[in-house]
Design an enzyme around this catalytic site. Structure first.
Site, short mmCIF file in Angstrom:
data_model
loop_
_atom_site.label_atom_id
_atom_site.label_comp_id
_atom_site.label_asym_id
_atom_site.label_seq_id
_atom_site.Cartn_x
_atom_site.Cartn_y
_atom_site.Cartn_z
N ASN A 1 4.71 -5.05 1.16
CA ASN A 1 5.96 -4.29 1.04
C ASN A 1 6.46 -4.32 -0.40
O ASN A 1 6.56 -5.40 -1.00
CB ASN A 1 7.03 -4.93 1.94
CG ASN A 1 8.38 -4.25 1.80
OD1 ASN A 1 8.55 -3.12 2.24
ND2 ASN A 1 9.33 -4.92 1.17
N GLU A 2 6.75 -3.14 -0.94
CA GLU A 2 7.38 -3.01 -2.27
C GLU A 2 6.83 -4.03 -3.27
O GLU A 2 7.60 -4.78 -3.90
CB GLU A 2 8.90 -3.12 -2.14
CG GLU A 2 9.50 -2.01 -1.31
CD GLU A 2 11.02 -1.94 -1.33
OE1 GLU A 2 11.68 -2.88 -1.82
OE2 GLU A 2 11.56 -0.93 -0.83
N GLU B 1 10.61 3.82 4.40
CA GLU B 1 12.00 3.35 4.30
C GLU B 1 12.81 4.47 3.66
O GLU B 1 12.51 4.88 2.54
CB GLU B 1 12.14 2.09 3.44
CG GLU B 1 11.67 0.84 4.13
CD GLU B 1 11.97 -0.44 3.35
OE1 GLU B 1 13.04 -0.51 2.70
OE2 GLU B 1 11.15 -1.35 3.39
O1 AHR Z 1 15.60 -2.13 4.18
C1 AHR Z 1 16.15 -3.11 3.35
C2 AHR Z 1 15.21 -3.51 2.23
O2 AHR Z 1 15.05 -2.44 1.35
C3 AHR Z 1 13.80 -3.85 2.64
O3 AHR Z 1 13.64 -5.15 3.02
C4 AHR Z 1 13.03 -3.60 1.37
O4 AHR Z 1 11.71 -3.23 1.61
C5 AHR Z 1 13.83 -2.55 0.65
O5 AHR Z 1 14.09 -2.90 -0.66
#
Ligand code: AHR
Length: 493
Positions: A167-168, A287
Site C-alpha cells: 500500500n502506498e 482509494e
Molecule cells: O484511507 C486512509 C488512508 O489513506 C489509507 O490508510 C492510506 O492508504 C491512505 O493514505
C-alpha cells in the site's frame, strides 16, 4: 446531449463500486464488529451495518489496509482469539487487539455479498509472509498453512481472487517506504511467488499515493517496467477537500482525477509498447473520496488507544456532489478503470456511520454511491454533451454539467447520471434519446439542498434524495430540469 445505444465505452466492471475497510479508528471495532451491540449477530457483526452495506451492493471490499498493512503480521489475526497478541499499530499509533482477522473478515464479506480484495504487507515483510498468507487462504489442504486454516475452523479455502501488493509504498509516511526500483522488484518477486501458489489470482501493484507525489508518474513507470509480467492492475489513490472554501473550484476536482487517470493509462501503455506486450494493464482506483474535515480533530487524539474516532469526516452536501462527479469520471473511463474503492466504508471517511452501542446512519455521500452502484451496472455509454463552461482558481473550461450513462440490457433500462455544478442557476437539459425506442421515463431522482454545508446526523437526515425531478420525454427528446448544485439520476425503461 445526444445519447445513442451504439456509443459504447465499455461494459462496466461492477468492482468500480468497491469499498474499503481498514483496521483504523472505528472502522472494524465499533463499526462492522461490536459484539456487545444489541444488533450483533452470533459472530459479533452489527446487523444494522451489514444491512446498509447490502443496500449499497458493494461488490468488493479492500482489507486490512491501507497504511496499517505495512507493519501488519497477518498471523496475529488468525487462530483462537484469546491467544492473539495486542500490538502497537504503527500507521495510526493505536493498539490493535487482533480480535478481527483474515477469517472473520472473509465471513463478514460473505454475509454482505462482497468479495475480498486482500492487501499484503510489503513494508516490514515481503515474499515469504505473502506466499504463506495465500497458501493459508487459497490452498485447499494437505500443507502446513492450509491445514492450519482448517484447524482454525475453515475447512474450505477462501479463494481470494484479488490481491494488492502493499500500500502506498512511495509515501514517506509508510512504514517500510520503498524507492520505485525497490518497490518494483519486491512487487515482481512477491507477485511471482503468489501466482506460483495460485495462478488464478489477480494482482494490483501500487502506483503513486496521489498525483502530486514528486515521483509520479515515474513510480508507476518503473514498477510496471519491472513487474509487467506479474501484475494485472496498477493502483491510484486520491482524496480531495475544500480547505479554501471555494466551492466552484472544489466541484471541479474530478477534472484533476480525470487527468490523473489519463496519465496513468498513458504510462501503462508506454510500458506495454516498450515490452512489445499484448497484455494491457488496467487501473484499480482503490482509494478515493473526500477527506479533510477530520484532519484537525485527529491531531488531538492521544496515541495508543483502542479504536479511537479517527478520520471521522462528517460530509456535507457539496461533498456528495463531488463524490457524484468522481463516480461519473469512473464511468467515463469504464474501458480502463476496472476497480475502484470508496475509502472507506464505515466510520472512517465513510458513507456509513455508527454510534457505539447505538444507531447506524447514512452520510450525504451515501446517496450518489448508492445510486451509481445500484443503477450503474451494464454498458457505459458516451453522452455527447454540449455544456456551458466556467473557470475557477485551478481549472479552466469546466463543464457546468458532468454526465455519464449506463445501459442495462438485462433489465432494459438506461440511467443517466448528471451533476449540475452551477452555484446559482438550474440548467435545462435537452437530450436526444431517439435510439432508445420504446423507452419511457421511469423516474428522475434528485439530491439537492439550498445549504451546500448541510450535513446528516444520527438524528436527522438533512440531505436525502427525492424522485420529483422535473423531466419530460416526448418523441425521443428528453427535457430535464437540473436544479442548481444537484445530483440527478434519470431512469428510463
Ligand atoms: O484511507 C486512509 C488512508 O489513506 C489509507 O490508510 C492510506 O492508504 C491512505 O493514505
Amino acid at each position: 446531449m445526444i445519447l445513442d445505444k451504439s456509443y459504447q465505452i465499455a461494459k462496466v466492471d461492477n468492482r468500480i463500486y468497491g469499498s474499503f475497510i481498514e483496521h483504523l479508528g472505528r472502522a472494524v471495532y465499533g463499526g462492522i464488529y461490536e459484539p456487545s451491540h444489541p444488533e450483533a449477530d452470533e459472530q459479533g457483526f452489527r446487523r444494522d451495518v451489514m444491512e446498509l452495506v447490502r443496500q449499497l451492493q458493494v461488490p468488493i471490499v479492500r482489507y486490512p489496509g491501507g497504511n496499517m498493512v505495512s507493519a501488519y503480521n497477518w498471523e496475529d489475526g488468525v487462530g483462537p482469539r484469546k491467544e492473539r497478541p495486542r500490538r502497537l499499530e504503527l500507521a495510526w499509533r493505536t493498539i490493535e487487539t487482533n480480535e478481527m482477522g483474515t477469517n472473520e473478515f472473509a465471513d463478514w464479506a460473505a454475509k454482505v455479498n462482497a468479495e475480498v480484495m486482500m492487501a499484503v504487507n510489503l513494508g516490514t515483510r515481503g515474499v515469504d509472509a505473502a506466499r504463506n498468507l495465500i497458501e493459508y487462504t487459497n490452498h485447499p489442504g494437505g500443507t502446513y498453512w492450509s491445514e492450519l486454516r482448517k484447524q482454525h475452523g475453515y475447512k474450505e479455502p477462501h479463494n481470494i481472487k484479488t490481491w494488492c501488493l502493499g500500500n502506498e509504498m512511495d509515501g514517506p509516511w509508510q512504514v517500510g517506504q520503498k524507492t520505485p526500483y525497490e518497490y518494483g522488484r519486491i512487487a515482481q518477486e512477491t507477485g511471482k511467488a503468489m501466482k506460483l501458489v495460485d495462478p488464478t489470482i489477480e494482482l494490483v501493484a501500487c502506483g503513486s499515493s496521489n498525483s502530486s507525489m514528486p515521483t509520479f508518474p515515474e513510480y508507476e513507470a518503473t514498477t510496471l517496467d519491472l513487474a509487467y509480467e506479474q501484475i494485472d492492475y496498477i493502483s491510484l489513490h486520491q482524496y480531495y477537500g475544500n480547505r479554501s472554501n471555494d466551492t466552484a473550484n472544489y466541484l471541479a476536482k474530478n477534472l484533476d482525477m480525470d487527468n490523473f487517470i489519463k496519465t496513468v493509462i498513458s504510462t501503462c501503455d508506454y510500458i506495454k509498447a516498450k515490452h512489445r506486450s499484448k497484455k494491457t494493464i488496467n487501473l484499480s482506483f482503490d482509494e478515493w473520496n473526500v477527506w479533510y474535515h477530520s484532519n484537525e480533530a485527529d491531531n488531538l487524539i492521544e496515541p495508543w488507544s483502542v479504536a479511537p474516532p479517527q478520520l471521522e469526516d462528517i460530509y456535507n452536501f457539496e461533498d456528495a456532489l463531488l463524490v457524484g462527479s468522481m463516480l461519473i469520471t469512473f464511468l467515463q473511463h469504464a474501458d480502463r478503470v476496472k476497480m475502484a474503492c470508496l475509502a472507506q466504508l464505515v466510520n472512517v471517511i465513510a458513507p456509513i456511520m455508527t454510534e457505539n452501542n447505538g444507531r447506524a446512519w447514512k452520510q450525504t455521500i451515501f446517496y450518489p454511491y448508492y445510486h451509481a452502484s445500484v443503477y450503474g451496472r451494464g454498458i457505459s455509454l458516451k453522452p455527447i454533451l454540449n455544456s456551458p463552461k466556467y473557470d475557477s482558481a485551478d481549472f479552466t473550461d469546466i463543464p457546468y454539467v458532468d454526465s455519464a450513462a449506463v445501459l442495462n440490457e438485462k433489465e432494459d433500462e438506461v440511467t443517466i447520471f448528471m451533476v449540475n455544478k452551477h452555484l446559482h442557476d438550474s440548467i435545462v437539459l435537452t437530450a436526444d434519446l431517439r435510439s432508445f425506442e420504446g423507452f419511457a421515463l421511469k423516474e428522475h431522482i434528485v439530491l439537492e439542498n439550498d445549504d451546500l454545508k448541510a450535513v446528516n446526523t444520527k438524528e436527522r437526515e438533512e440531505v436525502k434524495p427525492h424522485n420529483k425531478g422535473k423531466s419530460v420525454l416526448r418523441e425521443g427528446i428528453l427535457e430535464a430540469d437540473l436544479p442548481k448544485t444537484s445530483w440527478n439520476v434519470i431512469r428510463l425503461a
